[in-house]
Design a protein around this motif. Sequence first.
Motif, PDB file in Angstrom:
ATOM      1  N   TRP A  19       0.798  -1.224   0.000  1.00 17.21           N
ATOM      2  CA  TRP A  19       0.000   0.000   0.000  1.00 17.21           C
ATOM      3  C   TRP A  19       0.832   1.275   0.000  1.00 17.21           C
ATOM      4  O   TRP A  19       0.294   2.366  -0.238  1.00 17.21           O
ATOM      5  N   SER A  20       2.129   1.155   0.173  1.00 18.60           N
ATOM      6  CA  SER A  20       2.982   2.351   0.134  1.00 18.60           C
ATOM      7  C   SER A  20       3.008   3.001  -1.245  1.00 18.60           C
ATOM      8  O   SER A  20       3.394   4.174  -1.358  1.00 18.60           O
ATOM      9  N   VAL A  21       2.626   2.270  -2.297  1.00 18.60           N
ATOM     10  CA  VAL A  21       2.605   2.861  -3.639  1.00 18.60           C
ATOM     11  C   VAL A  21       1.185   3.094  -4.149  1.00 18.60           C
ATOM     12  O   VAL A  21       0.987   3.452  -5.309  1.00 18.60           O
ATOM     13  N   MET A  75      -6.142   3.864 -11.525  1.00 23.78           N
ATOM     14  CA  MET A  75      -7.029   2.713 -11.376  1.00 23.78           C
ATOM     15  C   MET A  75      -8.261   3.140 -10.591  1.00 23.78           C
ATOM     16  O   MET A  75      -8.250   4.148  -9.888  1.00 23.78           O
ATOM     17  N   ASP A  76      -9.322   2.344 -10.687  1.00 28.07           N
ATOM     18  CA  ASP A  76     -10.610   2.752 -10.134  1.00 28.07           C
ATOM     19  C   ASP A  76     -10.871   2.228  -8.730  1.00 28.07           C
ATOM     20  O   ASP A  76     -11.854   2.627  -8.104  1.00 28.07           O
ATOM     21  N   GLY A  77     -10.029   1.327  -8.242  1.00 29.36           N
ATOM     22  CA  GLY A  77     -10.251   0.776  -6.911  1.00 29.36           C
ATOM     23  C   GLY A  77      -9.572  -0.564  -6.772  1.00 29.36           C
ATOM     24  O   GLY A  77      -8.575  -0.851  -7.450  1.00 29.36           O
ATOM     25  N   THR A  78     -10.137  -1.413  -5.917  1.00 31.28           N
ATOM     26  CA  THR A  78      -9.517  -2.704  -5.609  1.00 31.28           C
ATOM     27  C   THR A  78     -10.559  -3.810  -5.581  1.00 31.28           C
ATOM     28  O   THR A  78     -11.750  -3.568  -5.395  1.00 31.28           O
ATOM     29  N   THR A  79     -10.079  -5.033  -5.747  1.00 36.20           N
ATOM     30  CA  THR A  79     -10.906  -6.206  -5.541  1.00 36.20           C
ATOM     31  C   THR A  79     -10.159  -7.147  -4.605  1.00 36.20           C
ATOM     32  O   THR A  79      -8.922  -7.137  -4.557  1.00 36.20           O
ATOM     33  N   SER A  80     -10.891  -7.952  -3.863  1.00 37.70           N
ATOM     34  CA  SER A  80     -10.292  -8.660  -2.739  1.00 37.70           C
ATOM     35  C   SER A  80     -10.677 -10.133  -2.719  1.00 37.70           C
ATOM     36  O   SER A  80     -11.512 -10.592  -3.503  1.00 37.70           O
ATOM     37  N   SER A  81     -10.072 -10.851  -1.794  1.00 37.43           N
ATOM     38  CA  SER A  81     -10.364 -12.268  -1.605  1.00 37.43           C
ATOM     39  C   SER A  81     -10.659 -12.606  -0.151  1.00 37.43           C
ATOM     40  O   SER A  81     -10.816 -13.776   0.188  1.00 37.43           O
ATOM     41  N   SER A  82     -10.705 -11.592   0.709  1.00 39.21           N
ATOM     42  CA  SER A  82     -10.923 -11.848   2.132  1.00 39.21           C
ATOM     43  C   SER A  82     -11.347 -10.555   2.815  1.00 39.21           C
ATOM     44  O   SER A  82     -11.240  -9.465   2.241  1.00 39.21           O
ATOM     45  N   LEU A  83     -11.797 -10.675   4.044  1.00 31.51           N
ATOM     46  CA  LEU A  83     -12.185  -9.507   4.828  1.00 31.51           C
ATOM     47  C   LEU A  83     -11.031  -8.523   4.973  1.00 31.51           C
ATOM     48  O   LEU A  83     -11.198  -7.311   4.784  1.00 31.51           O
ATOM     49  N   TYR A  84      -9.846  -9.020   5.298  1.00 35.98           N
ATOM     50  CA  TYR A  84      -8.725  -8.107   5.527  1.00 35.98           C
ATOM     51  C   TYR A  84      -8.337  -7.374   4.249  1.00 35.98           C
ATOM     52  O   TYR A  84      -7.952  -6.204   4.278  1.00 35.98           O
ATOM     53  N   LEU A 138      -8.257  -3.370   3.669  1.00 34.32           N
ATOM     54  CA  LEU A 138      -7.057  -2.710   3.154  1.00 34.32           C
ATOM     55  C   LEU A 138      -7.406  -1.858   1.941  1.00 34.32           C
ATOM     56  O   LEU A 138      -6.943  -0.719   1.809  1.00 34.32           O
ATOM     57  N   GLY A 139      -8.211  -2.405   1.044  1.00 30.12           N
ATOM     58  CA  GLY A 139      -8.615  -1.659  -0.137  1.00 30.12           C
ATOM     59  C   GLY A 139      -9.376  -0.399   0.220  1.00 30.12           C
ATOM     60  O   GLY A 139      -9.123   0.679  -0.343  1.00 30.12           O
ATOM     61  N   ARG A 140     -10.309  -0.518   1.134  1.00 32.90           N
ATOM     62  CA  ARG A 140     -11.111   0.638   1.546  1.00 32.90           C
ATOM     63  C   ARG A 140     -10.256   1.699   2.239  1.00 32.90           C
ATOM     64  O   ARG A 140     -10.353   2.890   1.938  1.00 32.90           O
ATOM     65  N   VAL A 146     -17.499  -7.071   6.228  1.00 23.44           N
ATOM     66  CA  VAL A 146     -17.244  -7.037   4.784  1.00 23.44           C
ATOM     67  C   VAL A 146     -18.186  -6.047   4.114  1.00 23.44           C
ATOM     68  O   VAL A 146     -17.769  -5.171   3.350  1.00 23.44           O
ATOM     69  N   VAL A 147     -19.460  -6.164   4.405  1.00 22.52           N
ATOM     70  CA  VAL A 147     -20.471  -5.286   3.804  1.00 22.52           C
ATOM     71  C   VAL A 147     -20.201  -3.824   4.131  1.00 22.52           C
ATOM     72  O   VAL A 147     -20.339  -2.939   3.272  1.00 22.52           O
ATOM     73  N   SER A 148     -19.781  -3.543   5.351  1.00 20.45           N
ATOM     74  CA  SER A 148     -19.571  -2.158   5.765  1.00 20.45           C
ATOM     75  C   SER A 148     -18.364  -1.519   5.089  1.00 20.45           C
ATOM     76  O   SER A 148     -18.222  -0.294   5.096  1.00 20.45           O
ATOM     77  N   ASN A 149     -17.493  -2.333   4.482  1.00 16.86           N
ATOM     78  CA  ASN A 149     -16.284  -1.803   3.838  1.00 16.86           C
ATOM     79  C   ASN A 149     -16.309  -1.907   2.318  1.00 16.86           C
ATOM     80  O   ASN A 149     -15.327  -1.518   1.667  1.00 16.86           O
ATOM     81  N   ALA A 150     -17.405  -2.394   1.744  1.00 19.09           N
ATOM     82  CA  ALA A 150     -17.431  -2.676   0.312  1.00 19.09           C
ATOM     83  C   ALA A 150     -18.468  -1.832  -0.425  1.00 19.09           C
ATOM     84  O   ALA A 150     -19.431  -1.342   0.166  1.00 19.09           O
TER      85      ALA A 150
END
Length: 348
Positions: A25-27, A35-44, A48-50, A72-76
């Motif tokens: 995340w330092s970059v 880029m428009d955002g992030t996609t994830s594979s887990s809660l963490y 991190l993306g949010r 998950v819902v509260s961060n997506a």
Amino acid sequence: MQVMDQVRERSGAKVLLALKCFATWSVFDLMREHMDGTTSSSLYEVRLGREKFGGETHAYSVAYADHEIDEVVSNADKIIFNSIQQLERFAGRCGGLGRGLRLNPGISSSSFDLADPARPFSRLGEWDAGKAASIIDKVDGFMIHYNCENADFELFNQLLGRIEEEFGALFEKVEWISLGGGIHFTAENYPLAAFCDRLKAFAAKYGVQIYLEPGEAAITQSTTLEVTVLDTLFNGKHIAIVDSSVEAHMLDLLIYRESATVMPDEGDRRYMICGKSCLAGDIFGEFAFDHELRPGDRISIQDAAGYTMVKKNWFNGVHMPSIVIRELDGSLRLIRKFTFEDYMSSLS
């Protein structure tokens, strides 16, 4: 990142960084400009993306647990379910969040069984178009991940056409489609114009917003692992042992039985470059040099960003490489230097 801009502008697709591949995340301050955002594979990863990237935050997981779904819902911004059962189980806890379902088209470009989402008995997504049609009123989008290190546009196009034949009637009934990652559209000489035009035509045909989820494509050739020779020996081959470990620092090479890359890999002196862990197969690969390697010599392992820092571990207590960023002006900035306390705190 400039290629990301071109794809977004010409095709209309949105581009999300796949955190499973690269999450340094330092970059993100630079990457979020392209880029428009992030996609994830887990809660963490969702969190991190949010918290560190911003933009659109897509949540996906092979399976969500009861105790984590609310966070998950509260961060997506969108939540993608891997199965119809999970969708129906948690739909009532998603509020007004956009909901999607992962489809498995039964085909892919992967040459590795380990990474093939369409392998026999795959658990990744819904295979049956009829079953997916039965819950169409509960979703507003689909995610399809069927590419793996695919730098062949014609293969991408061919597979997408077959997917349209199977699921096209469903695509017309939703608002967005994610075509996943594994498409190496940033590769040299990739037919970018044709790729963008194909995406734009797909979006127009079905009236959907297209999402791409690049991982490797976003960071290819951006990073090196800098190692130092500690010792050399000859046991039928010339061997150089370095202050790093494949199992600890470039685990994907070990998993897929691939060689690292060292450039220019030319010369009349050939060495097997090995890690310092006790694992017998801790080998980066065999490479050519134009000089005899000696303790203290430096070697740059190329293309070391994807699936490295997200998988690094403390096997054997081998010292973790520091993370250093080379700024656009060429200056170096030390981001993280790991210590014994980091090693100890990773245990219990």
